[in-house]
Motif scaffolding. Structure first.
Motif, PDB file in Angstrom:
ATOM      1  N   UNK A  35      -4.688  37.864 -73.028  1.00 46.52           N
ATOM      2  CA  UNK A  35      -5.320  38.336 -71.801  1.00 46.52           C
ATOM      3  C   UNK A  35      -6.587  39.105 -72.152  1.00 46.52           C
ATOM      4  N   UNK A  36      -7.213  39.609 -71.110  1.00 45.32           N
ATOM      5  CA  UNK A  36      -8.454  40.372 -71.247  1.00 45.32           C
ATOM      6  C   UNK A  36      -8.566  41.216 -69.992  1.00 45.32           C
ATOM      7  N   UNK A  37      -9.264  42.291 -70.024  1.00 45.17           N
ATOM      8  CA  UNK A  37      -9.421  43.121 -68.840  1.00 45.17           C
ATOM      9  C   UNK A  37     -10.485  42.629 -67.888  1.00 45.17           C
ATOM     10  N   UNK A  38     -10.985  41.405 -68.090  1.00 45.82           N
ATOM     11  CA  UNK A  38     -12.109  40.895 -67.306  1.00 45.82           C
ATOM     12  C   UNK A  38     -11.659  39.895 -66.241  1.00 45.82           C
ATOM     13  N   UNK A  39     -12.264  40.000 -65.058  1.00 44.21           N
ATOM     14  CA  UNK A  39     -12.031  39.067 -63.959  1.00 44.21           C
ATOM     15  C   UNK A  39     -13.378  38.806 -63.296  1.00 44.21           C
ATOM     16  N   UNK A  40     -13.739  37.612 -62.945  1.00 39.16           N
ATOM     17  CA  UNK A  40     -12.931  36.405 -62.848  1.00 39.16           C
ATOM     18  C   UNK A  40     -12.968  35.522 -64.088  1.00 39.16           C
ATOM     19  N   UNK A  41     -13.773  35.919 -65.094  1.00 40.00           N
ATOM     20  CA  UNK A  41     -13.807  35.108 -66.307  1.00 40.00           C
ATOM     21  C   UNK A  41     -13.875  36.021 -67.512  1.00 40.00           C
ATOM     22  N   UNK A  42     -13.478  35.470 -68.647  1.00 41.29           N
ATOM     23  CA  UNK A  42     -13.525  36.251 -69.867  1.00 41.29           C
ATOM     24  C   UNK A  42     -12.982  35.456 -71.029  1.00 41.29           C
ATOM     25  N   UNK A  43     -12.743  36.164 -72.120  1.00 45.22           N
ATOM     26  CA  UNK A  43     -12.162  35.560 -73.307  1.00 45.22           C
ATOM     27  C   UNK A  43     -10.881  36.317 -73.629  1.00 45.22           C
ATOM     28  N   UNK A  44      -9.771  35.620 -73.525  1.00 43.80           N
ATOM     29  CA  UNK A  44      -8.470  36.240 -73.754  1.00 43.80           C
ATOM     30  C   UNK A  44      -8.244  36.464 -75.246  1.00 43.80           C
ATOM     31  N   UNK A  45      -7.549  37.545 -75.551  1.00 48.53           N
ATOM     32  CA  UNK A  45      -7.172  37.834 -76.932  1.00 48.53           C
ATOM     33  C   UNK A  45      -5.695  38.200 -76.958  1.00 48.53           C
ATOM     34  N   UNK A  46      -5.102  38.032 -78.094  1.00 46.51           N
ATOM     35  CA  UNK A  46      -3.676  38.312 -78.241  1.00 46.51           C
ATOM     36  C   UNK A  46      -3.405  39.770 -77.897  1.00 46.51           C
ATOM     37  N   UNK A  47      -2.417  39.996 -77.015  1.00 44.80           N
ATOM     38  CA  UNK A  47      -1.999  41.330 -76.584  1.00 44.80           C
ATOM     39  C   UNK A  47      -3.123  42.134 -75.942  1.00 44.80           C
ATOM     40  N   UNK A  48      -4.089  41.458 -75.314  1.00 47.70           N
ATOM     41  CA  UNK A  48      -5.169  42.150 -74.625  1.00 47.70           C
ATOM     42  C   UNK A  48      -4.672  42.782 -73.337  1.00 47.70           C
TER      43      UNK A  48
END
Length: 80
Positions: A35-48
């Protein structure tokens, strides 16, 4: 999510979300989440941090090779 038959790294989902944090999980396992703290788009990282999704209908796309995701307008099929 549905896997693209032409590219195993591309996934998509059309659905309704409630207000809250979203995560991408492998095999519905909390130990394998991105996941990532960004909405509506972003780059997910492990345990984000969770993706803060407001309630609504979205088409979600995820590239598992890059971690890039997008929450966009849903695709609505017209009745035939």
């Amino acid at each position: 999510m549905e896997q693209n038959p032409n590219n195993p790294h591309l996934w998509s989902y059309n659905g309704t979300f409630k207000d809250g944090d979203a995560y991408f999980r492998a095999e519905q396992d909390d130990d394998l989440q991105w996941s990532s703290g960004d909405f509506p788009m972003g780059t997910a990282e492990r345990d984000g941090p969770g993706i803060p999704v407001p309630a609504g209908d979205y088409k979600v796309t995820l590239n598992t090779a890059t971690g890039e995701y997008n929450f966009g307008p849903p695709i609505r099929l017209l009745p035939t």
